[in-house]
Design an enzyme around this catalytic site. Structure first.
Site, PDB file in Angstrom:
ATOM      1  N   SER A   5      -2.270   3.550   0.127  1.00 51.22           N
ATOM      2  CA  SER A   5      -1.460   3.596   1.509  1.00 51.22           C
ATOM      3  C   SER A   5      -2.648   3.891   2.337  1.00 51.22           C
ATOM      4  O   SER A   5      -3.007   4.780   1.684  1.00 51.22           O
ATOM      5  CB  SER A   5      -0.503   4.310   1.195  1.00 51.22           C
ATOM      6  OG  SER A   5      -0.498   5.468   1.232  1.00 51.22           O
ATOM      7  N   ASP A   6      -1.784   4.228   3.759  1.00 51.63           N
ATOM      8  CA  ASP A   6      -2.812   4.893   4.331  1.00 51.63           C
ATOM      9  C   ASP A   6      -2.524   6.666   4.484  1.00 51.63           C
ATOM     10  O   ASP A   6      -1.168   6.006   3.667  1.00 51.63           O
ATOM     11  CB  ASP A   6      -2.453   4.249   6.374  1.00 51.63           C
ATOM     12  CG  ASP A   6      -4.070   4.563   6.887  1.00 51.63           C
ATOM     13  OD1 ASP A   6      -4.637   5.466   6.678  1.00 51.63           O
ATOM     14  OD2 ASP A   6      -4.124   4.117   8.049  1.00 51.63           O
ATOM     15  N   PHE A   7      -3.322   7.491   5.248  1.00 52.14           N
ATOM     16  CA  PHE A   7      -3.438   8.235   4.447  1.00 52.14           C
ATOM     17  C   PHE A   7      -2.096   9.248   5.749  1.00 52.14           C
ATOM     18  O   PHE A   7      -1.537   9.059   6.751  1.00 52.14           O
ATOM     19  CB  PHE A   7      -4.426   9.987   4.811  1.00 52.14           C
ATOM     20  CG  PHE A   7      -5.597   8.744   4.562  1.00 52.14           C
ATOM     21  CD1 PHE A   7      -5.325   7.994   3.213  1.00 52.14           C
ATOM     22  CD2 PHE A   7      -6.460   9.949   4.187  1.00 52.14           C
ATOM     23  CE1 PHE A   7      -6.435   7.886   2.488  1.00 52.14           C
ATOM     24  CE2 PHE A   7      -7.091  10.570   3.055  1.00 52.14           C
ATOM     25  CZ  PHE A   7      -7.490   9.116   2.414  1.00 52.14           C
ATOM     26  N   ALA A  32      -3.145  -0.837   2.731  1.00 52.60           N
ATOM     27  CA  ALA A  32      -2.046  -0.955   3.566  1.00 52.60           C
ATOM     28  C   ALA A  32      -2.005   0.081   5.260  1.00 52.60           C
ATOM     29  O   ALA A  32      -2.648   0.590   5.403  1.00 52.60           O
ATOM     30  CB  ALA A  32      -0.731  -0.823   3.312  1.00 52.60           C
ATOM     31  N   TYR A  64      -0.687   1.436   8.763  1.00 49.54           N
ATOM     32  CA  TYR A  64       0.328   2.579   8.914  1.00 49.54           C
ATOM     33  C   TYR A  64       1.339   1.160   9.604  1.00 49.54           C
ATOM     34  O   TYR A  64       2.749   2.089   9.604  1.00 49.54           O
ATOM     35  CB  TYR A  64       0.573   3.788  10.206  1.00 49.54           C
ATOM     36  CG  TYR A  64      -1.062   4.501   9.580  1.00 49.54           C
ATOM     37  CD1 TYR A  64      -0.480   5.489   8.872  1.00 49.54           C
ATOM     38  CD2 TYR A  64      -2.167   5.268  10.145  1.00 49.54           C
ATOM     39  CE1 TYR A  64      -1.155   6.434   7.823  1.00 49.54           C
ATOM     40  CE2 TYR A  64      -2.929   5.565   9.421  1.00 49.54           C
ATOM     41  CZ  TYR A  64      -2.045   6.862   8.711  1.00 49.54           C
ATOM     42  OH  TYR A  64      -3.022   7.968   8.591  1.00 49.54           O
TER      43      TYR A  64
END
Lengths: 665, 353
Positions: free
Chosen positions: A226-228, A193, A195
């Site tokens: 998730s994105d980081f 996904a 941000y």
């Protein structure tokens, strides 16, 4: 499995300090080792081991193959090669100790100023879907989990953490989501996904996107990560919204998630579902996974693929009087101008940076291709000297464009303190070359009758103010570790260029959709790119799908028909020139009879054909009728309009390059 | 080609540079692998090199590139020059054996002006000269290196230079050895009529290959190089022996007497007999000898002056550098320059004034 064990599956195990150290300590870099997540030792469930991409495997230093950036590979229009590249990357993921590869980036550059455009294939959803799914399938052929990213509406860099995107339902379903759906339909096992927010909610906790569309409507059976770091902001909202794995460290999941289950704000069924998705995928991919030795990293075969992509993707945009290819026997002195000629032009220094064993610079590649030629490089700083050199040379090559400080991944303006470089971000100021490069081309180009510009960059670069000053123009994108080699080969005709632009080049930046790069809100309109210019009747500088060759091709005898659930375009393609070469032929479908507002035409098929000089082949491009649908906001589903469709086949999206007919569906 | 009259300053292994001050009478066409920075301290020197000959005057600076063929001659006025010979290895990284840097540093010329002007180069060269004079008996090699690297940094950052790039795998060091071997072969066998044919056979290279190789590296064809060698030999015999001219003609290998006269006159402007009577190209030999005794303090004074002139220029430099995009670094280099001014006032040096 206990609740604790299930929750443990749902987040990254990367120590945060360790991650920061990666980015700051010498000898290390972001993702230099795979980032682990989840796993269950008791039950023998392996952990996820994340390797970033997409121009190769980010892990390690001086080892992995650096392929040309995705945008160049988009210009190859070669799905078979892209699948091969996917396999090669996956082997390198395994050799690096990973099992999850985040290399399939298919965000659609709504505006070419997007700083990370280089990580994706081009502006056209159909093409993005075909190329992205080819890479994904290649990766998964090797039993490595492919992560498709960034879902969704992520095509602005500077504001990526803040911006809330909105668009109407047709734009959402027809423009920004079909390529993701195609990858999911074809088996993508992981989705990352993004941000940004979509219609008010962070994409990482956006129930509409993750639960309703991705998992329910599309039947996605893999897992979402998730994105980081900043990918989710609320434990319960994320878990309930459909986020399966928090990456790369356990911050909002873990204990917080257990707490949320215990206090009832997250139902245990949500945990069960996430755990099931993760374990199911891991078990599937752990089966019969062919091992890969470390020796595959940067191996001959993979580097050959990187070179092949560069050869196929570099795009010839102008070739006045056939000035190219240069004749080795006639060129004694060749002058190469522009500091980028001396640099490693492999792209951004953000999360996509690959650390290959070597890089052939443009200058070295050109010198290698012409061992008997006196190849003289000059930065171009002093125009007078550049002019002197150009006058005395038999040919002049400009290597100009961008580096990571001009466009690329962006965290914050403060990041400039870390490494002394201003972060790239989006091209907020200009879509053209730097003024000093423009001046150099304008003043020096006309002094030599054999002057060629190589453009380095991740997306469209405006050319109007200098294009008449030179004889030839090539777009080299960021051509990878062997990019210089391909540039040299193309310059001297050892390789016949065959790339086609995966974006339109407008005359003016104003022809593109309006955008605010530093903002908390952005509306995406239905029309962007070539579809926008065509709809508004604006002639482009160069059309989508355009690219020249050292030979010529003729399209003849077109036939258009429906066959079962497909529309089919056929024709004869002849290499009418004197050199062998490859041609990317394109199928467009027109919607002039539509009862609703639809584009003039859209790309709905393409094929790449190699023809010897004088050879003719029969071409057939098919497209499922499903691809011609529109999203009906009233019935809220994709529907086919029953009407006459124009069908086009030819060399680019420009009318003059197309044969056309029609077909009633 | 060992034609310099020079005062060598030994710095041992700790500095890859050779610095000396001399008065040029004539230094006939020659070349070397070292890059050579020449700063005229007094008078002027005629420089004969491609693309066109010119005269370098007091306070002007010129950089000879590696393997650049050049000749220096005295003009009407006496001269004192500073030479800084820098090994070409300093200009190459480990993996850069296949590239050659060519600089355009010539303060006598209007074009190719470095972004910071010539002043910092002159100043730094003068500082290096000061550190290296014999009046400075124990030069600090690290100070000298720091000046040298400061100068190189400015050269790369602000100077105009090209890179001659060869194909990967080609090693210019290897080429350099081959070049030396070819030249030695020609010099040793220059009296042989068929020296070139023998050379092609000896090295297993075709005439065309040798032609291109020499043109690329020193700008002369094999035939031109051979003629240079033969004339050198003839000049030596004329100047330092009493051998009859007919013998000189014979041994030189230039050809018959008529050809020899024509070629010799074209090269030197003199007939062989005139050349012999003059005792060489000019008549000023004794003065050079004298120079070595009196000029050191004059040279030091001139070098100090070149450093000191800076004070007046400083403001101008600053304004100029602020217009440069990399203004920050410019200022650093100015700082370096000012430091070099204070260095000049070292006790060891001021004592000699």
């Amino acid at each position: 499995m206990t609740l604790e064990e299930k929750v443990y599956l749902m987040s990254g195990n990367q120590d945060f300090q360790e991650l920061c150290d990666d980015c700051t300590l010498p000898g290390r870099h972001y993702n230099h080792l795979p980032y682990p997540a989840g796993g269950c030792q008791r039950l023998g469930v392996e952990d996820l081991r994340f390797c970033d991409g997409p121009r190769g495997v980010v892990c390690g230093t001086g080892k992995s193959t650096c392929f040309p950036v995705t945008m160049l590979r988009g210009a190859t229009f070669d799905t078979a090669l892209e699948r091969e590249i996917g396999r090669a990357m996956a082997r390198e993921v395994k050799a690096s100790g990973g099992n999850l590869f985040a290399g399939v980036c298919i965000n659609l550059p709504y505006h070419p100023g997007w700083g990370r455009s280089q990580e994706t294939y081009g502006e056209e959803s159909f093409h993005l879907g075909e190329m992205g799914s080819a890479l994904m399938e290649g990766v998964q052929d090797e039993q490595v989990i492919a992560c498709v990213k960034h879902f969704a509406f992520n095509q602005m860099e500077i504001s990526r953490f803040q911006v809330d995107i909105d668009c109407d339902i047709r734009t959402e379903r027809e423009v920004f989501l079909p390529h993701f759906k195609k990858c999911v339909d074809r088996g993508a096992a992981c989705v990352m996904a993004s941000y940004n927010c979509y219609q008010g909610d962070h994409c990482g906790e956006n129930a509409y996107l993750l639960r309703r569309i991705l998992k329910q409507e599309w039947g996605f059976d893999g897992f979402v990560i998730s994105d980081f770091g900043w990918g989710i902001s609320d434990t319960a909202k994320a878990a309930n919204g459909g986020m399966d794995v928090e990456m790369p460290s356990t911050v909002l999941f873990g204990e917080h998630l257990l707490q949320a289950v215990r206090n009832g704000s997250v139902p245990e069924s949500a945990i069960d579902e996430a755990a099931l998705r993760v374990v199911r995928t891991l078990l599937t991919f752990a089966q019969d996974r062919p091992p890969a030795r470390e020796s595959v990293l940067g191996c001959k075969e993979h580097i050959r693929l990187a070179l092949q992509a560069a050869r196929e993707g570099i795009t010839l945009l102008k070739n006045r009087d056939g000035v190219l290819p240069l004749n080795r026997r006639k060129i004694k002195k060749l002058v190469v101008l522009g500091a980028l000629a001396e640099e490693q032009v492999i792209g951004d220094h953000g999360s996509s940076q690959v650390f290959p064993p070597y890089v052939v610079t443009p200058l070295q590649g050109i010198a290698n291709a012409a061992p008997g030629v006196d190849v003289i490089y000059y930065s171009g700083e002093n125009i007078g000297h550049a002019k002197d050199l150009a006058r005395q040379a038999d040919a002049v090559i400009f290597v100009v464009g961008y580096r990571c400080t001009d466009e690329g991944e962006f965290v914050s303006e403060d990041m400039s303190d870390l490494d002394g470089e201003y972060p790239g971000g989006d091209r907020t100021e200009s879509l053209g070359l730097h003024p000093k490069d423009v001046r150099m081309i304008q003043e020096v180009g006309p002094l030599n009758p054999q002057s060629t510009v190589f453009l380095i960059g991740g997306n469209m670069i405006l050319m109007e103010d200098w294009k008449d000053s030179v004889s030839a123009i090539l777009m080299a994108y960021y051509p990878g570790m062997e990019g210089g080699t391909a540039m040299g080969e193309i310059l001297f005709g050892d390789v016949n260029p065959s790339g086609k632009l995966p974006y339109v080049v407008p005359v003016r930046a104003e022809d593109l959709p309006p955008i605010q790069w530093r903002t908390t809100h952005q509306h995406y309109e239905y029309y962007h790119g070539y579809a926008r210019l065509e709809k508004q009747g604006i002639a482009p500088s160069l059309p989508y799908g355009f690219g020249l060759s050292y030979t010529t091709f003729a399209y003849r005898n077109p036939v258009f028909r429906r066959e079962g659930d497909s529309v089919v375009a056929e024709c004869d393609l002849t290499n009418t020139g004197t050199r062998d070469g490859a041609e990317v032929s394109q199928l467009y479908v027109g919607f002039s009879h539509s009862a609703v507002d639809r584009p003039v035409k859209l790309l709905r098929g393409f094929t790449r054909t190699f023809l010897k000089a004088g050879e003719t082949r029969h071409l057939e491009i098919r497209c499922p009728v499903e691809e011609l649908q529109w999203f009906n906001p009233e019935t809220r589903q994709m529907e086919l309009e029953h009407m006459e469709y124009e069908l086009y086949i030819g060399a680019s999206s420009a009318d003059r390059d197309l044969l056309w007919g029609s077909c009633v569906l | 080609m060992e034609s310099y009259v020079y005062e060598a300053i030994e710095h041992g292994e700790r500095c890859p540079v050779n610095v000396f001050i001399t008065s040029i009478e004539i230094s006939r066409f020659h070349w070397h692998y070292d890059y050579e920075l020449m700063l005229v301290l007094k008078g002027s020197v005629a420089v004969n090199t491609l693309p066109a000959p010119f005269v370098l005057k007091a306070g002007q600076i010129y950089l000879f590139n590696s393997t650049q063929v050049h000749e220096l001659r005295k003009t009407e006025e006496d001269n004192i020059c500073l030479f800084i010979q820098i090994t070409s290895a300093l200009f190459r990284g480990k993996s850069e054996g296949n590239r050659r840097f060519q600089f355009y540093l010539n303060s006598q010329s209007e074009s190719n002006m470095p972004a910071i002007g010539y002043r910092p180069f002159i100043r730094q060269a003068a500082a290096i000269g000061l550190l290296s004079t014999s009046t400075n008996p124990n030069p600090n090699p690290y100070r000298l290196q720091s000046k040298l690297y400061g100068l190189l940094a400015d050269l790369f950052e602000f100077g105009v230079y090209d890179i001659h790039q060869s194909a990967a795998g080609r090693d210019l060091q290897q080429d350099a050895t081959t070049l030396l071997n070819i030249i030695d072969y020609i010099r040793e066998n220059s009296q042989e009529e068929t020296v070139l044919e023998q050379l092609y056979k000896h090295f297993g290279m075709s005439e065309k290959t040798v032609y291109r190789f020499l043109k690329d590296n020193i700008g002369l064809s094999a035939r031109e190089l051979l003629l240079e060698c033969r004339l050198e030999k003839a000049k030596y015999l004329l100047q330092f022996t009493d051998k009859p001219i007919s013998f000189v003609v014979d041994v030189s290998g230039v050809g018959g007497e008529n050809t020899f006269y024509r070629v010799f006159k074209k090269s030197t402007g003199l007939t062989p007999l005139e050349y012999r009577k003059r005792g060489g190209p000019t008549s000023g030999r004794s003065e050079i000898k004298g120079y070595l005794q009196y000029s050191t303090s004059e040279a030091v004074m001139l070098l100090k002056k070149l450093c000191a002139e800076d004070n007046n220029d400083e403001m101008h430099q600053r304004t100029a550098s602020c217009q440069h995009p990399a203004g920050q670094t410019d200022c650093e280099s100015d700082d370096l320059g000012r430091k070099s001014l204070s260095d000049v006032g070292q006790p060891g040096l001021s004592g000699t004034l």
